[in-house]
Design a protein around this motif. Structure first.
Motif, mmCIF file in Angstrom:
data_model
loop_
_atom_site.group_PDB
_atom_site.id
_atom_site.type_symbol
_atom_site.label_atom_id
_atom_site.label_comp_id
_atom_site.label_asym_id
_atom_site.label_seq_id
_atom_site.Cartn_x
_atom_site.Cartn_y
_atom_site.Cartn_z
ATOM 1 N N ILE A 86 33.387 -34.198 -7.854
ATOM 2 C CA ILE A 86 32.680 -34.228 -6.408
ATOM 3 C C ILE A 86 31.430 -33.967 -6.539
ATOM 4 C CG2 ILE A 86 32.127 -31.478 -6.179
ATOM 5 C CD1 ILE A 86 33.306 -33.597 -3.206
ATOM 6 N N GLY A 87 30.611 -34.136 -8.541
ATOM 7 C CA GLY A 87 29.715 -34.356 -8.132
ATOM 8 C C GLY A 87 29.409 -35.986 -8.061
ATOM 9 N N PHE A 88 30.245 -36.986 -8.694
ATOM 10 C CA PHE A 88 30.140 -38.446 -8.231
ATOM 11 C C PHE A 88 29.843 -38.639 -6.472
ATOM 12 C CE2 PHE A 88 31.917 -41.776 -6.502
ATOM 13 C CZ PHE A 88 31.605 -42.925 -7.182
ATOM 14 N N ILE A 89 30.542 -37.920 -6.051
ATOM 15 C CA ILE A 89 29.293 -38.197 -3.694
ATOM 16 C C ILE A 89 27.720 -36.846 -4.511
ATOM 17 C CG2 ILE A 89 29.644 -37.794 -1.647
ATOM 18 C CD1 ILE A 89 32.544 -37.311 -2.297
ATOM 19 N N GLY A 90 27.311 -36.072 -4.906
ATOM 20 C CA GLY A 90 26.481 -35.688 -4.889
ATOM 21 C C GLY A 90 25.560 -36.166 -5.583
ATOM 22 N N GLY A 91 25.939 -36.982 -6.808
ATOM 23 C CA GLY A 91 24.819 -37.389 -7.223
ATOM 24 C C GLY A 91 24.117 -38.384 -6.718
ATOM 25 N N GLY A 92 25.387 -39.440 -5.728
ATOM 26 C CA GLY A 92 24.893 -40.151 -5.163
ATOM 27 C C GLY A 92 23.909 -39.782 -3.901
ATOM 28 N N LEU A 93 23.378 -38.702 -3.014
ATOM 29 C CA LEU A 93 22.967 -38.482 -2.108
ATOM 30 C C LEU A 93 21.891 -37.792 -2.542
ATOM 31 C CD1 LEU A 93 25.585 -35.985 -0.386
ATOM 32 C CD2 LEU A 93 24.705 -38.182 0.302
ATOM 33 N N ILE A 94 21.186 -37.730 -4.160
ATOM 34 C CA ILE A 94 20.141 -37.476 -4.437
ATOM 35 C C ILE A 94 19.094 -38.159 -4.789
ATOM 36 C CG2 ILE A 94 18.572 -35.980 -5.954
ATOM 37 C CD1 ILE A 94 21.364 -34.509 -6.981
ATOM 38 N N PHE A 95 18.236 -38.379 -4.046
ATOM 39 C CA PHE A 95 17.046 -39.525 -4.872
ATOM 40 C C PHE A 95 15.583 -38.691 -4.469
ATOM 41 C CE2 PHE A 95 17.094 -40.049 0.064
ATOM 42 C CZ PHE A 95 15.999 -40.156 0.308
ATOM 43 N N VAL A 96 15.180 -39.855 -5.525
ATOM 44 C CA VAL A 96 13.910 -39.744 -5.500
ATOM 45 C C VAL A 96 12.526 -41.100 -5.625
ATOM 46 C CG1 VAL A 96 12.111 -39.025 -7.773
ATOM 47 C CG2 VAL A 96 14.472 -38.179 -8.126
ATOM 48 N N ARG A 97 11.127 -40.299 -4.764
ATOM 49 C CA ARG A 97 10.720 -41.248 -4.313
ATOM 50 C C ARG A 97 9.252 -40.164 -4.733
ATOM 51 N NH1 ARG A 97 9.557 -42.758 2.143
ATOM 52 N NH2 ARG A 97 8.219 -44.261 2.201
ATOM 53 N N LYS A 98 8.312 -41.400 -5.407
ATOM 54 C CA LYS A 98 7.498 -40.565 -5.944
ATOM 55 C C LYS A 98 7.963 -39.562 -6.476
ATOM 56 C CE LYS A 98 4.937 -44.785 -4.033
ATOM 57 N NZ LYS A 98 3.203 -44.804 -3.964
ATOM 58 N N ASP A 99 6.574 -38.603 -6.004
ATOM 59 C CA ASP A 99 7.311 -37.388 -6.247
ATOM 60 C C ASP A 99 8.226 -36.190 -5.912
ATOM 61 O OD1 ASP A 99 5.452 -36.443 -5.167
ATOM 62 O OD2 ASP A 99 3.768 -36.095 -5.898
ATOM 63 N N MET A 100 9.139 -36.637 -4.780
ATOM 64 C CA MET A 100 9.107 -36.061 -4.426
ATOM 65 C C MET A 100 10.922 -36.289 -4.242
ATOM 66 S SD MET A 100 7.106 -36.108 -0.155
ATOM 67 C CE MET A 100 8.526 -34.962 0.370
ATOM 68 N N VAL A 101 11.648 -35.180 -4.821
ATOM 69 C CA VAL A 101 12.943 -35.726 -4.474
ATOM 70 C C VAL A 101 13.676 -34.620 -3.344
ATOM 71 C CG1 VAL A 101 15.443 -34.512 -5.842
ATOM 72 C CG2 VAL A 101 13.076 -34.571 -7.202
ATOM 73 N N ARG A 102 14.530 -36.066 -2.397
ATOM 74 C CA ARG A 102 15.260 -35.893 -0.956
ATOM 75 C C ARG A 102 16.919 -35.908 -1.572
ATOM 76 N NH1 ARG A 102 12.227 -33.989 2.487
ATOM 77 N NH2 ARG A 102 13.602 -35.089 4.541
ATOM 78 N N GLY A 103 18.085 -35.287 -0.328
ATOM 79 C CA GLY A 103 18.884 -34.627 -0.631
ATOM 80 C C GLY A 103 19.599 -33.603 -1.158
ATOM 81 N N LEU A 104 18.857 -32.785 -1.946
ATOM 82 C CA LEU A 104 19.682 -31.164 -2.588
ATOM 83 C C LEU A 104 20.157 -31.045 -2.239
ATOM 84 C CD1 LEU A 104 16.404 -31.253 -5.724
ATOM 85 C CD2 LEU A 104 18.361 -31.484 -5.757
ATOM 86 N N THR A 105 19.968 -30.657 -0.799
ATOM 87 C CA THR A 105 20.809 -29.226 0.346
ATOM 88 C C THR A 105 21.810 -30.332 0.659
ATOM 89 O OG1 THR A 105 18.832 -28.327 0.756
ATOM 90 C CG2 THR A 105 20.244 -27.880 2.532
ATOM 91 N N THR A 106 22.115 -31.892 1.290
ATOM 92 C CA THR A 106 23.141 -32.109 1.406
ATOM 93 C C THR A 106 24.086 -32.505 0.436
ATOM 94 O OG1 THR A 106 21.489 -33.178 3.181
ATOM 95 C CG2 THR A 106 24.096 -33.883 2.697
ATOM 96 N N ALA A 107 23.656 -32.532 -0.578
ATOM 97 C CA ALA A 107 25.054 -32.736 -1.346
ATOM 98 C C ALA A 107 24.990 -31.051 -2.637
ATOM 99 C CB ALA A 107 23.932 -33.555 -3.434
ATOM 100 N N ALA A 108 24.249 -30.248 -1.990
ATOM 101 C CA ALA A 108 25.086 -28.442 -2.408
ATOM 102 C C ALA A 108 26.236 -28.481 -0.866
ATOM 103 C CB ALA A 108 23.740 -27.737 -2.036
ATOM 104 N N ALA A 109 25.861 -29.472 0.005
ATOM 105 C CA ALA A 109 26.676 -29.126 1.453
ATOM 106 C C ALA A 109 27.422 -29.106 0.764
ATOM 107 C CB ALA A 109 25.693 -29.952 2.905
ATOM 108 N N VAL A 110 28.148 -31.221 0.515
ATOM 109 C CA VAL A 110 29.148 -31.458 -0.079
ATOM 110 C C VAL A 110 30.010 -30.040 -0.896
ATOM 111 C CG1 VAL A 110 30.083 -33.587 -1.374
ATOM 112 C CG2 VAL A 110 28.735 -34.172 0.642
ATOM 113 N N TRP A 111 29.659 -30.727 -2.164
ATOM 114 C CA TRP A 111 29.820 -29.323 -3.179
ATOM 115 C C TRP A 111 30.059 -28.220 -2.390
ATOM 116 C CZ3 TRP A 111 28.008 -24.654 -5.608
ATOM 117 C CH2 TRP A 111 29.019 -24.551 -6.890
ATOM 118 N N VAL A 112 29.830 -27.398 -1.795
ATOM 119 C CA VAL A 112 30.258 -26.303 -0.884
ATOM 120 C C VAL A 112 31.565 -26.460 0.363
ATOM 121 C CG1 VAL A 112 29.487 -24.662 0.196
ATOM 122 C CG2 VAL A 112 28.243 -25.482 -0.933
ATOM 123 N N THR A 113 31.631 -27.866 0.696
ATOM 124 C CA THR A 113 32.380 -28.515 2.055
ATOM 125 C C THR A 113 33.802 -28.447 0.633
ATOM 126 O OG1 THR A 113 31.207 -29.121 3.403
ATOM 127 C CG2 THR A 113 33.183 -29.982 3.373
#
Length: 234
Positions: A86-113
Protein backbone atom coordinates in the motif's frame (compact mmCIF):
# COMPACT_ATOMS: atom_id res chain seq x y z
CA UNK A 1 -11.96 -25.33 -3.58
CA UNK A 2 -15.38 -26.69 -4.39
CA UNK A 3 -17.91 -24.46 -6.14
CA UNK A 4 -20.57 -26.02 -3.89
CA UNK A 5 -19.63 -23.42 -1.30
CA UNK A 6 -21.86 -20.94 -3.16
CA UNK A 7 -24.89 -23.14 -2.66
CA UNK A 8 -24.27 -24.00 1.00
CA UNK A 9 -24.25 -20.43 2.28
CA UNK A 10 -20.66 -20.62 3.50
CA UNK A 11 -19.80 -17.53 1.47
CA UNK A 12 -22.44 -15.23 2.96
CA UNK A 13 -20.45 -14.27 6.10
CA UNK A 14 -17.47 -13.46 3.87
CA UNK A 15 -19.62 -11.39 1.54
CA UNK A 16 -20.93 -9.53 4.58
CA UNK A 17 -17.36 -8.84 5.69
CA UNK A 18 -16.54 -7.59 2.19
CA UNK A 19 -19.59 -5.29 2.26
CA UNK A 20 -18.56 -3.94 5.67
CA UNK A 21 -15.06 -3.18 4.39
CA UNK A 22 -16.57 -1.41 1.39
CA UNK A 23 -18.90 0.70 3.58
CA UNK A 24 -16.29 1.69 6.15
CA UNK A 25 -13.70 2.51 3.50
CA UNK A 26 -16.24 4.61 1.64
CA UNK A 27 -16.88 6.66 4.80
CA UNK A 28 -13.19 7.58 4.95
CA UNK A 29 -13.20 8.26 1.23
CA UNK A 30 -16.16 10.63 1.58
CA UNK A 31 -14.32 12.65 4.22
CA UNK A 32 -11.29 12.95 1.93
CA UNK A 33 -13.58 13.79 -1.02
CA UNK A 34 -15.21 16.64 0.89
CA UNK A 35 -11.74 18.03 1.60
CA UNK A 36 -10.95 17.86 -2.14
CA UNK A 37 -7.96 15.59 -1.70
CA UNK A 38 -6.25 13.73 -4.52
CA UNK A 39 -7.32 10.34 -3.11
CA UNK A 40 -11.04 10.47 -2.50
CA UNK A 41 -14.06 8.20 -2.40
CA UNK A 42 -13.13 5.83 -5.22
CA UNK A 43 -9.51 5.33 -4.13
CA UNK A 44 -10.32 4.60 -0.49
CA UNK A 45 -13.27 2.35 -1.33
CA UNK A 46 -11.14 0.28 -3.68
CA UNK A 47 -8.22 0.08 -1.25
CA UNK A 48 -10.45 -1.17 1.56
CA UNK A 49 -12.36 -3.56 -0.67
CA UNK A 50 -9.20 -4.98 -2.22
CA UNK A 51 -7.47 -5.39 1.13
CA UNK A 52 -10.45 -7.28 2.53
CA UNK A 53 -10.57 -9.55 -0.51
CA UNK A 54 -6.85 -10.34 -0.39
CA UNK A 55 -7.07 -11.00 3.33
CA UNK A 56 -9.95 -13.44 2.84
CA UNK A 57 -8.14 -15.18 -0.02
CA UNK A 58 -5.18 -15.57 2.33
CA UNK A 59 -7.37 -16.88 5.14
CA UNK A 60 -9.85 -19.12 3.28
CA UNK A 61 -8.52 -19.61 -0.25
CA UNK A 62 -6.15 -22.50 0.38
CA UNK A 63 -8.28 -24.99 2.28
CA UNK A 64 -8.10 -27.50 -0.56
CA UNK A 65 -4.29 -27.22 -0.67
CA UNK A 66 -3.96 -27.55 3.09
CA UNK A 67 -5.86 -30.83 2.90
CA UNK A 68 -2.78 -32.35 1.27
CA UNK A 69 -0.41 -33.93 3.75
CA UNK A 70 2.69 -31.97 4.76
CA UNK A 71 1.46 -28.69 3.15
CA UNK A 72 1.73 -25.72 5.53
CA UNK A 73 0.93 -22.10 4.61
CA UNK A 74 1.32 -18.90 6.61
CA UNK A 75 -1.60 -16.50 5.88
CA UNK A 76 0.19 -13.71 7.73
CA UNK A 77 2.62 -13.42 4.82
CA UNK A 78 -0.15 -12.13 2.54
CA UNK A 79 -1.24 -9.59 5.15
CA UNK A 80 2.33 -8.32 5.40
CA UNK A 81 2.45 -7.86 1.63
CA UNK A 82 -0.69 -5.69 1.76
CA UNK A 83 0.91 -3.40 4.35
CA UNK A 84 4.10 -2.98 2.35
CA UNK A 85 2.36 -2.80 -1.02
CA UNK A 86 0.00 0.00 0.00
CA UNK A 87 3.05 2.25 0.31
CA UNK A 88 3.03 2.40 -3.50
CA UNK A 89 -0.18 4.43 -3.41
CA UNK A 90 0.75 6.40 -0.30
CA UNK A 91 4.09 7.46 -1.77
CA UNK A 92 2.35 8.83 -4.84
CA UNK A 93 0.10 11.05 -2.72
CA UNK A 94 2.90 12.88 -0.91
CA UNK A 95 4.56 15.76 -2.71
CA UNK A 96 6.86 18.60 -1.72
CA UNK A 97 6.38 22.13 -2.98
CA UNK A 98 9.40 24.19 -2.03
CA UNK A 99 9.54 23.84 1.75
CA UNK A 100 5.98 22.56 2.27
CA UNK A 101 4.98 18.90 2.36
CA UNK A 102 1.43 18.01 1.34
CA UNK A 103 -0.53 14.79 1.25
CA UNK A 104 0.77 13.14 4.42
CA UNK A 105 -2.65 12.83 6.04
CA UNK A 106 -4.24 11.47 2.87
CA UNK A 107 -1.44 8.91 2.52
CA UNK A 108 -1.96 7.89 6.14
CA UNK A 109 -5.70 7.61 5.49
CA UNK A 110 -5.07 5.19 2.62
CA UNK A 111 -2.81 3.13 4.88
CA UNK A 112 -5.46 3.04 7.64
CA UNK A 113 -8.13 2.13 5.07
CA UNK A 114 -6.05 -0.86 4.01
CA UNK A 115 -5.86 -1.93 7.65
CA UNK A 116 -9.63 -1.58 8.01
CA UNK A 117 -10.17 -3.79 4.98
CA UNK A 118 -7.75 -6.35 6.39
CA UNK A 119 -9.58 -6.37 9.73
CA UNK A 120 -12.90 -7.00 7.99
CA UNK A 121 -11.39 -9.75 5.89
CA UNK A 122 -9.85 -11.37 8.97
CA UNK A 123 -13.21 -11.49 10.73
CA UNK A 124 -12.61 -8.60 13.16
CA UNK A 125 -15.52 -6.24 12.34
CA UNK A 126 -15.62 -4.38 15.66
CA UNK A 127 -11.93 -3.64 15.43
CA UNK A 128 -12.54 -2.16 11.97
CA UNK A 129 -15.46 -0.03 13.21
CA UNK A 130 -13.42 1.24 16.16
CA UNK A 131 -10.61 2.21 13.80
CA UNK A 132 -13.00 4.20 11.63
CA UNK A 133 -14.27 6.03 14.72
CA UNK A 134 -10.68 6.79 15.70
CA UNK A 135 -10.00 8.09 12.20
CA UNK A 136 -12.86 10.59 12.37
CA UNK A 137 -11.82 11.68 15.86
CA UNK A 138 -8.38 12.52 14.47
CA UNK A 139 -9.45 14.21 11.24
CA UNK A 140 -12.46 16.12 12.57
CA UNK A 141 -11.55 16.67 16.20
CA UNK A 142 -7.82 17.23 16.28
CA UNK A 143 -7.79 20.32 14.03
CA UNK A 144 -9.97 22.44 16.38
CA UNK A 145 -8.00 21.09 19.34
CA UNK A 146 -4.66 22.09 17.79
CA UNK A 147 -6.06 25.50 16.84
CA UNK A 148 -7.20 26.06 20.41
CA UNK A 149 -3.80 25.14 21.83
CA UNK A 150 -1.48 26.52 19.17
CA UNK A 151 -3.67 29.17 17.52
CA UNK A 152 -5.41 29.28 14.17
CA UNK A 153 -3.28 28.54 11.10
CA UNK A 154 -3.75 30.75 8.04
CA UNK A 155 -2.18 31.28 4.66
CA UNK A 156 -1.23 34.90 3.88
CA UNK A 157 -0.21 35.74 0.31
CA UNK A 158 1.48 39.14 -0.02
CA UNK A 159 2.48 40.92 -3.23
CA UNK A 160 4.91 43.83 -2.87
CA UNK A 161 7.42 45.91 -4.81
CA UNK A 162 10.66 43.94 -5.02
CA UNK A 163 14.05 45.01 -3.77
CA UNK A 164 13.10 47.32 -0.89
CA UNK A 165 13.68 45.09 2.15
CA UNK A 166 9.94 44.72 2.50
CA UNK A 167 10.21 41.02 3.34
CA UNK A 168 12.18 41.61 6.54
CA UNK A 169 9.65 44.22 7.67
CA UNK A 170 6.75 41.82 6.96
CA UNK A 171 8.36 39.11 9.08
CA UNK A 172 9.00 41.65 11.84
CA UNK A 173 5.33 42.68 11.78
CA UNK A 174 4.27 39.03 12.10
CA UNK A 175 6.47 38.67 15.16
CA UNK A 176 5.17 41.91 16.70
CA UNK A 177 1.59 40.68 16.34
CA UNK A 178 2.40 37.33 18.01
CA UNK A 179 2.15 35.26 14.84
CA UNK A 180 4.55 32.38 14.27
CA UNK A 181 5.69 31.87 10.67
CA UNK A 182 5.73 28.11 10.06
CA UNK A 183 6.48 28.11 6.36
CA UNK A 184 6.95 30.42 3.40
CA UNK A 185 7.45 30.35 -0.35
CA UNK A 186 8.63 33.15 -2.64
CA UNK A 187 7.79 34.07 -6.22
CA UNK A 188 8.54 36.87 -8.66
CA UNK A 189 6.50 38.76 -11.23
CA UNK A 190 5.76 42.14 -12.77
CA UNK A 191 2.93 44.59 -12.31
CA UNK A 192 2.62 47.84 -14.24
CA UNK A 193 6.10 47.37 -15.64
CA UNK A 194 7.64 47.11 -12.15
CA UNK A 195 9.24 44.04 -10.63
CA UNK A 196 7.19 42.51 -7.85
CA UNK A 197 7.66 39.70 -5.37
CA UNK A 198 5.01 37.44 -3.88
CA UNK A 199 5.46 35.67 -0.57
CA UNK A 200 3.09 33.02 0.76
CA UNK A 201 3.31 32.71 4.54
CA UNK A 202 1.85 30.01 6.72
CA UNK A 203 1.24 31.79 10.02
CA UNK A 204 -0.27 30.66 13.29
CA UNK A 205 -1.51 32.83 16.14
CA UNK A 206 -4.29 33.47 18.63
CA UNK A 207 -5.32 36.91 17.30
CA UNK A 208 -7.46 37.45 14.16
CA UNK A 209 -5.35 37.16 11.03
CA UNK A 210 -7.40 39.97 9.47
CA UNK A 211 -5.71 42.37 11.89
CA UNK A 212 -2.29 41.20 10.71
CA UNK A 213 -3.38 41.55 7.07
CA UNK A 214 -4.56 45.14 7.68
CA UNK A 215 -1.22 46.12 9.21
CA UNK A 216 0.72 44.57 6.33
CA UNK A 217 -1.56 46.16 3.73
CA UNK A 218 -0.83 49.59 5.25
CA UNK A 219 2.85 49.25 4.34
CA UNK A 220 3.77 51.59 1.44
CA UNK A 221 5.40 48.91 -0.75
CA UNK A 222 2.68 46.27 -0.34
CA UNK A 223 0.36 45.93 -3.35
CA UNK A 224 -2.01 43.15 -2.29
CA UNK A 225 -2.74 40.83 0.65
CA UNK A 226 -4.87 37.68 0.38
CA UNK A 227 -5.78 35.63 3.44
CA UNK A 228 -7.07 32.05 3.39
CA UNK A 229 -7.47 29.36 6.07
CA UNK A 230 -4.70 26.80 6.11
CA UNK A 231 -5.86 23.20 6.33
CA UNK A 232 -3.18 21.40 8.33
CA UNK A 233 -5.03 18.07 7.93
CA UNK A 234 -3.85 17.52 4.39
Amino acid sequence: MSWDLFSTGHEWPRLAALALAFALSSLIGLEREFRLRSAGLRTHALVGLGSALIMMVSKYGFFDVLAVEHVVLDPARVAAQIVSGIGFIGGGLIFVRKDMVRGLTTAAAVWVTAGIGMACGAGLPWLAVATVLGYFIVTLGYTPLVNRIMGTASQVCITYAAGRETLSRILHICSENDFVVQGCSLGQGTEGGCATATISLQVQGHTPVSRLAAVIMAMPDVLDVIVAPFDSMN
